[in-house]
Design a protein around this motif. Sequence first.
Motif, PDB file in Angstrom:
ATOM      1  N   CYS A   9       1.266  -1.766  -0.053  1.00 16.74           N
ATOM      2  CA  CYS A   9      -0.005  -0.511   0.082  1.00 16.74           C
ATOM      3  C   CYS A   9       0.874   1.176   0.266  1.00 16.74           C
ATOM      4  O   CYS A   9       0.292   2.391  -0.030  1.00 16.74           O
ATOM      5  CB  CYS A   9      -0.528   0.219   1.282  1.00 16.74           C
ATOM      6  SG  CYS A   9      -0.527   0.046   2.710  1.00 16.74           S
ATOM      7  N   CYS A  32      -2.702  -1.023   5.326  1.00 16.86           N
ATOM      8  CA  CYS A  32      -3.372  -2.300   4.836  1.00 16.86           C
ATOM      9  C   CYS A  32      -3.860  -3.248   5.090  1.00 16.86           C
ATOM     10  O   CYS A  32      -4.128  -3.864   4.981  1.00 16.86           O
ATOM     11  CB  CYS A  32      -2.768  -2.778   3.358  1.00 16.86           C
ATOM     12  SG  CYS A  32      -1.505  -3.191   3.146  1.00 16.86           S
ATOM     13  N   ARG A  51      -3.347  -6.359  -1.940  1.00 13.66           N
ATOM     14  CA  ARG A  51      -4.057  -3.793  -2.625  1.00 13.66           C
ATOM     15  C   ARG A  51      -4.830  -4.609  -3.602  1.00 13.66           C
ATOM     16  O   ARG A  51      -6.014  -2.984  -3.160  1.00 13.66           O
ATOM     17  CB  ARG A  51      -2.479  -4.157  -3.451  1.00 13.66           C
ATOM     18  CG  ARG A  51      -2.210  -2.730  -4.203  1.00 13.66           C
ATOM     19  CD  ARG A  51      -1.361  -2.208  -4.829  1.00 13.66           C
ATOM     20  NE  ARG A  51      -1.341  -1.364  -5.447  1.00 13.66           N
ATOM     21  CZ  ARG A  51      -1.373  -0.130  -4.825  1.00 13.66           C
ATOM     22  NH1 ARG A  51      -0.555  -0.354  -3.909  1.00 13.66           N
ATOM     23  NH2 ARG A  51      -1.073   0.958  -5.681  1.00 13.66           N
ATOM     24  N   ALA A  59      -9.670   0.726   0.808  1.00 13.42           N
ATOM     25  CA  ALA A  59      -8.207   1.925   1.302  1.00 13.42           C
ATOM     26  C   ALA A  59      -8.521   2.054   2.860  1.00 13.42           C
ATOM     27  O   ALA A  59      -8.064   3.179   2.882  1.00 13.42           O
ATOM     28  CB  ALA A  59      -8.323   2.727  -0.035  1.00 13.42           C
ATOM     29  N   ALA A  77      -2.011   4.693  -1.818  1.00 14.24           N
ATOM     30  CA  ALA A  77      -1.436   3.641  -2.530  1.00 14.24           C
ATOM     31  C   ALA A  77      -0.766   3.795  -3.895  1.00 14.24           C
ATOM     32  O   ALA A  77      -0.180   3.486  -4.662  1.00 14.24           O
ATOM     33  CB  ALA A  77      -2.450   2.795  -2.309  1.00 14.24           C
TER      34      ALA A  77
END
Length: 79
Positions: A9, A32, A51, A59, A77
């Motif tokens: 991230c 993350c 991800r 997120a 990110a």
Amino acid sequence: MSAHLCPVCRYPELAEPPRTDAGPSYEVCPSCGFEFGVTDDDLGIPESEWRRRWLAEGARWQSSSPAPPGWDGAAQALG
């Protein structure tokens, strides 16, 4: 003490490198939630998949401790 970048991230404040020649750090990224050596090695979830899921779910900050002031996971990110 130097900080290290999360390869999942891009969180810039990991305490240890995620991996070294000695193996994974087992550190959990507070941003993350990826745990190096567990999420990938034990659970078989690649960094790219984690991800993708983390971004798709908004997120969000994953640690029980407060996020840094002004923290924005999606912007981080993409940074």
